[in-house]
Every structure is written in C-alpha cells, then in structure tokens.
Scaffold this motif. Structure first.
Motif, PDB file in Angstrom:
ATOM      1  N   GLY A 118      38.053  22.935  -1.779  1.00  0.00           N
ATOM      2  CA  GLY A 118      38.004  22.102  -0.590  1.00  0.00           C
ATOM      3  C   GLY A 118      37.944  20.525  -1.155  1.00  0.00           C
ATOM      4  N   PHE A 119      37.195  20.474  -2.364  1.00  0.00           N
ATOM      5  CA  PHE A 119      37.071  19.088  -2.896  1.00  0.00           C
ATOM      6  C   PHE A 119      38.581  18.447  -3.515  1.00  0.00           C
ATOM      7  CE2 PHE A 119      32.469  19.130  -3.528  1.00  0.00           C
ATOM      8  CZ  PHE A 119      31.964  18.115  -3.054  1.00  0.00           C
ATOM      9  N   VAL A 120      39.205  19.292  -4.179  1.00  0.00           N
ATOM     10  CA  VAL A 120      40.379  19.107  -4.699  1.00  0.00           C
ATOM     11  C   VAL A 120      41.391  18.633  -3.452  1.00  0.00           C
ATOM     12  CG1 VAL A 120      42.621  19.866  -5.851  1.00  0.00           C
ATOM     13  CG2 VAL A 120      40.515  20.461  -6.782  1.00  0.00           C
ATOM     14  N   ARG A 121      41.405  19.592  -2.477  1.00  0.00           N
ATOM     15  CA  ARG A 121      42.046  19.180  -1.333  1.00  0.00           C
ATOM     16  C   ARG A 121      42.107  17.804  -0.564  1.00  0.00           C
ATOM     17  NH1 ARG A 121      41.076  23.881   1.983  1.00  0.00           N
ATOM     18  NH2 ARG A 121      42.230  25.192   0.383  1.00  0.00           N
ATOM     19  N   THR A 122      40.698  17.621  -0.522  1.00  0.00           N
ATOM     20  CA  THR A 122      40.339  16.471   0.351  1.00  0.00           C
ATOM     21  C   THR A 122      40.437  15.199  -0.719  1.00  0.00           C
ATOM     22  OG1 THR A 122      38.470  17.782   1.418  1.00  0.00           O
ATOM     23  CG2 THR A 122      38.298  15.234   1.426  1.00  0.00           C
ATOM     24  N   CYS A 128      23.236  23.167   4.083  1.00  0.00           N
ATOM     25  CA  CYS A 128      24.007  23.899   5.211  1.00  0.00           C
ATOM     26  C   CYS A 128      25.389  24.799   4.738  1.00  0.00           C
ATOM     27  CB  CYS A 128      24.479  22.848   6.127  1.00  0.00           C
ATOM     28  SG  CYS A 128      23.455  22.083   7.232  1.00  0.00           S
ATOM     29  N   SER A 129      25.950  24.499   3.627  1.00  0.00           N
ATOM     30  CA  SER A 129      27.107  25.229   3.234  1.00  0.00           C
ATOM     31  C   SER A 129      26.981  26.175   2.105  1.00  0.00           C
ATOM     32  CB  SER A 129      28.203  24.314   2.920  1.00  0.00           C
ATOM     33  OG  SER A 129      27.904  23.307   1.909  1.00  0.00           O
ATOM     34  N   TRP A 130      25.565  26.205   1.638  1.00  0.00           N
ATOM     35  CA  TRP A 130      25.433  27.004   0.424  1.00  0.00           C
ATOM     36  C   TRP A 130      25.482  28.515   0.571  1.00  0.00           C
ATOM     37  CZ3 TRP A 130      24.973  26.449  -4.346  1.00  0.00           C
ATOM     38  CH2 TRP A 130      23.981  27.306  -5.248  1.00  0.00           C
ATOM     39  N   HIS A 131      26.435  28.999   0.015  1.00  0.00           N
ATOM     40  CA  HIS A 131      27.105  30.372   0.113  1.00  0.00           C
ATOM     41  C   HIS A 131      27.357  30.918   1.559  1.00  0.00           C
ATOM     42  CE1 HIS A 131      27.046  31.352  -4.138  1.00  0.00           C
ATOM     43  NE2 HIS A 131      25.827  30.702  -4.113  1.00  0.00           N
ATOM     44  N   ASN A 132      27.954  29.907   2.281  1.00  0.00           N
ATOM     45  CA  ASN A 132      28.166  30.174   3.823  1.00  0.00           C
ATOM     46  C   ASN A 132      29.228  29.300   4.198  1.00  0.00           C
ATOM     47  OD1 ASN A 132      27.949  30.791   6.408  1.00  0.00           O
ATOM     48  ND2 ASN A 132      25.884  30.119   6.837  1.00  0.00           N
ATOM     49  N   VAL A 133      30.343  29.502   3.810  1.00  0.00           N
ATOM     50  CA  VAL A 133      31.729  28.347   3.882  1.00  0.00           C
ATOM     51  C   VAL A 133      32.791  29.540   3.866  1.00  0.00           C
ATOM     52  CG1 VAL A 133      31.803  27.814   1.794  1.00  0.00           C
ATOM     53  CG2 VAL A 133      32.687  26.429   3.395  1.00  0.00           C
ATOM     54  N   VAL A 134      33.776  29.097   4.719  1.00  0.00           N
ATOM     55  CA  VAL A 134      35.041  29.850   4.656  1.00  0.00           C
ATOM     56  C   VAL A 134      35.882  29.083   4.510  1.00  0.00           C
ATOM     57  CG1 VAL A 134      36.520  31.284   5.931  1.00  0.00           C
ATOM     58  CG2 VAL A 134      34.195  31.964   6.214  1.00  0.00           C
ATOM     59  N   ASP A 135      37.159  29.057   3.568  1.00  0.00           N
ATOM     60  CA  ASP A 135      38.426  28.555   3.540  1.00  0.00           C
ATOM     61  C   ASP A 135      39.280  28.960   4.563  1.00  0.00           C
ATOM     62  OD1 ASP A 135      40.741  27.020   2.849  1.00  0.00           O
ATOM     63  OD2 ASP A 135      40.351  27.342   0.698  1.00  0.00           O
ATOM     64  N   THR A 136      39.368  28.118   5.460  1.00  0.00           N
ATOM     65  CA  THR A 136      40.325  28.600   6.655  1.00  0.00           C
ATOM     66  C   THR A 136      41.645  28.619   6.286  1.00  0.00           C
ATOM     67  OG1 THR A 136      40.710  26.404   7.451  1.00  0.00           O
ATOM     68  CG2 THR A 136      38.808  27.711   8.413  1.00  0.00           C
ATOM     69  N   ASN A 160      42.700  29.522   3.220  1.00  0.00           N
ATOM     70  CA  ASN A 160      42.700  30.653   2.030  1.00  0.00           C
ATOM     71  C   ASN A 160      41.556  31.700   2.677  1.00  0.00           C
ATOM     72  OD1 ASN A 160      43.246  32.640   0.147  1.00  0.00           O
ATOM     73  ND2 ASN A 160      42.443  31.039  -1.349  1.00  0.00           N
ATOM     74  N   PRO A 161      41.651  32.379   3.761  1.00  0.00           N
ATOM     75  CA  PRO A 161      40.060  33.108   3.874  1.00  0.00           C
ATOM     76  C   PRO A 161      39.965  34.356   3.213  1.00  0.00           C
ATOM     77  CG  PRO A 161      42.021  33.525   5.495  1.00  0.00           C
ATOM     78  CD  PRO A 161      42.534  32.245   4.624  1.00  0.00           C
ATOM     79  N   THR A 162      41.137  34.770   2.318  1.00  0.00           N
ATOM     80  CA  THR A 162      40.562  36.001   1.608  1.00  0.00           C
ATOM     81  C   THR A 162      39.742  35.461   0.245  1.00  0.00           C
ATOM     82  OG1 THR A 162      42.680  35.674   0.319  1.00  0.00           O
ATOM     83  CG2 THR A 162      42.788  36.946   2.186  1.00  0.00           C
ATOM     84  N   ASN A 163      39.791  34.163   0.136  1.00  0.00           N
ATOM     85  CA  ASN A 163      38.847  33.822  -1.127  1.00  0.00           C
ATOM     86  C   ASN A 163      37.186  33.945  -0.702  1.00  0.00           C
ATOM     87  OD1 ASN A 163      37.711  32.664  -3.202  1.00  0.00           O
ATOM     88  ND2 ASN A 163      38.687  30.611  -3.044  1.00  0.00           N
ATOM     89  N   GLN A 164      36.533  34.725  -1.353  1.00  0.00           N
ATOM     90  CA  GLN A 164      35.012  35.048  -1.195  1.00  0.00           C
ATOM     91  C   GLN A 164      34.352  34.207  -2.162  1.00  0.00           C
ATOM     92  OE1 GLN A 164      34.329  36.757   1.870  1.00  0.00           O
ATOM     93  NE2 GLN A 164      36.520  36.412   2.357  1.00  0.00           N
ATOM     94  N   ASP A 165      34.862  33.699  -3.179  1.00  0.00           N
ATOM     95  CA  ASP A 165      34.076  33.280  -4.281  1.00  0.00           C
ATOM     96  C   ASP A 165      33.496  31.757  -3.907  1.00  0.00           C
ATOM     97  OD1 ASP A 165      32.998  33.393  -7.145  1.00  0.00           O
ATOM     98  OD2 ASP A 165      33.963  31.269  -7.067  1.00  0.00           O
ATOM     99  N   PHE A 166      32.251  31.445  -3.815  1.00  0.00           N
ATOM    100  CA  PHE A 166      31.784  30.265  -3.137  1.00  0.00           C
ATOM    101  C   PHE A 166      32.173  29.016  -3.855  1.00  0.00           C
ATOM    102  CE2 PHE A 166      28.292  27.038  -3.328  1.00  0.00           C
ATOM    103  CZ  PHE A 166      28.365  26.568  -1.989  1.00  0.00           C
ATOM    104  N   ASN A 167      32.019  29.178  -5.074  1.00  0.00           N
ATOM    105  CA  ASN A 167      32.315  27.943  -6.202  1.00  0.00           C
ATOM    106  C   ASN A 167      33.851  27.698  -6.125  1.00  0.00           C
ATOM    107  OD1 ASN A 167      29.718  26.495  -6.823  1.00  0.00           O
ATOM    108  ND2 ASN A 167      29.502  28.071  -8.204  1.00  0.00           N
ATOM    109  N   SER A 168      34.508  28.944  -5.963  1.00  0.00           N
ATOM    110  CA  SER A 168      36.008  28.656  -5.919  1.00  0.00           C
ATOM    111  C   SER A 168      36.438  27.836  -4.606  1.00  0.00           C
ATOM    112  CB  SER A 168      36.798  29.934  -6.119  1.00  0.00           C
ATOM    113  OG  SER A 168      38.141  29.722  -6.051  1.00  0.00           O
ATOM    114  N   ILE A 169      35.764  28.327  -3.451  1.00  0.00           N
ATOM    115  CA  ILE A 169      36.070  27.663  -2.082  1.00  0.00           C
ATOM    116  C   ILE A 169      35.535  26.414  -2.282  1.00  0.00           C
ATOM    117  CG2 ILE A 169      35.430  27.679   0.515  1.00  0.00           C
ATOM    118  CD1 ILE A 169      34.986  30.531   0.007  1.00  0.00           C
ATOM    119  N   LEU A 170      34.401  25.865  -2.758  1.00  0.00           N
ATOM    120  CA  LEU A 170      33.708  24.490  -2.887  1.00  0.00           C
ATOM    121  C   LEU A 170      34.942  23.688  -3.721  1.00  0.00           C
ATOM    122  CD1 LEU A 170      31.557  22.907  -1.919  1.00  0.00           C
ATOM    123  CD2 LEU A 170      30.392  23.213  -3.850  1.00  0.00           C
ATOM    124  N   HIS A 171      35.396  24.326  -4.918  1.00  0.00           N
ATOM    125  CA  HIS A 171      36.462  23.506  -5.979  1.00  0.00           C
ATOM    126  C   HIS A 171      37.595  23.171  -5.124  1.00  0.00           C
ATOM    127  CE1 HIS A 171      39.930  23.794  -8.424  1.00  0.00           C
ATOM    128  NE2 HIS A 171      39.267  23.270  -9.298  1.00  0.00           N
TER     129      HIS A 171
END
Length: 273
Positions: A138-142, A115-123, A125-136
């Motif tokens: 999100g996990f750290v924050r949570t 569902c989120s594979w290369h289709n996720v936005v960091d609300t 930090n919306p300027t971040n466009q790198d998928f694995n960086s966004i995932l990283h």
C-alpha cells in the motif's frame, strides 16, 4: 458544499467524517487524506493558510490513506458500522481528486494506525493475508502514484494516544475560568494530564506504522514526515494540555479544535520548509 459538489455521495456513504475543500477549484495547494485523524487536523490548518493556499480534506472513518487498501471493514466490524464498507471507495475518490488537480502540490497522509492494525485488505491483491506485506504494498503504491504526479508527500506520525482513565482524569481536572489559570493549578493539572514518553499506549502499533512508512521512503526527497509528538511532547513527557491550561484533546486520541490550532503552526513549519 464545495466537496459535495465534486463527490456528492460522501455524506450519504460516510458516518460524519467528511470531505471539505477550503477554496474554489484551482486555488487549493494542500490535501490531507485519511481517517478521523485527518479530519481533526483540518480546522487548525485552514486557520493558517495564506491567500495563495488552501486545503482539501478527505476523511473516512478508520480509513487507511493508502491506495487499494480497505481497513477496519471485516465482517464483524460491518455488523456494527455498516458505513465502513464504503471507506475505501471514498478515499479512492479523494485520491482521484488529488491526482487530477495539479494545483495540489503537497499531500498529507494522516491515520490512526490502530484502526488498520491487522485489519486491512488489499483490494488489488485480496489473496495476500500478511499484514506487513499488505502495508508495504500500500505504501509503495501510494508513494509511487503521488510522486509520479509531482506531489510532495507528508506522512503524519500520529499524536500521542492516552488511556481512557488518563483522559477522564485530565478532563475532570481542567478548571474553566474567564481569566488565566494560576501557574500552581496549571502545574498540578499538568501532572494529571501528562505521561512519560515511555508510558504512552499503543506504541507497538504506532511504531510499526512509523517504521514501515520511513523505510519505504528512504532516499526519496519528495517524501517527508511530520511527527506530532514533537509538538505535543517535551522534556520526556506528553500532555493533553497546553501551557495555558487548555485541554487539547476531545477523547483519548483525537485533538479538539484548540488542539488542532495548537499543532497547526508545527505542521506548517514542515509544509512550508
């Protein structure tokens, strides 16, 4: 109704995925949060709770259970599924509930990574466009928010996903009988309803979710993992059917009620460890 009393907008803003609170305030000890793959585990979990346990469930369509991340809500998707514009907001409400209730000591994160594979936005930090960086992030924050609140975290390694062709063949092969299915029929159906572990679909997607979630949890004793493939696969094969010939899936990737009940003991063996 208990959950709607806390988050009254859930039904209006969702598509049928829902929130549910098993017991009254102050009794529930477990929360499961995510998308429909959180919802399909809920029924089995509530059949196994003891009197001093209870489950709160927060599920929104294709929602990734990581703080600040909004998945499957790009402009093209919203043309078809407008309600997904609300999913990050709904899970934020769920996380707020979890973080503010001390009786919830165990939090299960459940998500279909496709569902989120290369289709996720960091609300955040919306300027971040790198998928694995966004995932990283999100996990750290949570992980950080939940562990600081004294919660034990359990990340679900998702159940096996099957091809539409395999699912259709398996469903058609299931023999409905009022008595037990003869062993020779069960064996025949097992071949139709199972695949070799090496032939499972979406491995890249699931393996990436599993890898990132594990790497960022390294050394943290409050973060645990529940691999549903251990419950649904054995001897090198994964199956949509149990030993009695019961179908465990309602489509290619979602467990039905029997499937939910089937995996619940395995999940609780980890939660109560």
């Amino acid at each position: 109704q208990r959950c709607l009393g806390v988050i009254p907008d859930w039904n209006r803003l969702s598509d049928g995925t829902r929130c549910a609170i098993q017991r009254t305030q102050g009794v529930n000890t477990i929360a499961i949060i995510g998308d429909s793959h959180a919802q399909h585990l809920y029924h089995g979990l509530i059949t196994m709770t003891k009197e001093n346990e209870g489950v709160a469930m927060f599920a929104a369509s294709c929602a990734i259970p990581l703080l600040g991340l909004h998945s499957a809500a790009d402009s093209e998707t919203l043309k078809v599924w407008q309600f997904r514009a609300n999913t990050e907001h709904l899970l934020s409400e769920g996380f707020s509930y979890i973080l503010s209730h001390n009786n919830i000591s165990k939090v299960v994160l459940s998500h279909s990574p496709g569902c989120s594979w290369h289709n996720v936005v960091d609300t955040l930090n919306p300027t971040n466009q790198d998928f694995n960086s966004i995932l990283h992030d999100g996990f750290v924050r949570t992980y950080d928010a939940l562990t600081k609140a004294g919660k034990e975290i359990y990340v679900i390694m998702d159940d096996p996903v099957y091809s539409p062709e395999k699912w259709s063949m398996c469903k058609a092969s299931i023999v409905r009988r009022p008595v037990g299915i003869p062993s020779f029929l069960t064996s025949k159906n097992e071949n139709v309803c199972s695949v070799k572990t090496s032939e499972r679909v979406d491995r890249t997607v699931i393996d990436n979710w599993n890898r990132v979630s594990r790497e960022l949890a390294a050394g943290n004793e409050k973060i645990h993992f529940i691999d549903l493939e251990q419950a649904l696969c054995r001897d090198g094969r994964c199956s949509m059917m149990d030993d009695k010939g019961n179908l465990l899936y309602r489509d290619t990737g979602h467990l039905n009620i029997k499937g939910s009940i089937y995996v619940a003991p395995f999940i609780f063996s980890k939660l109560r460890h």
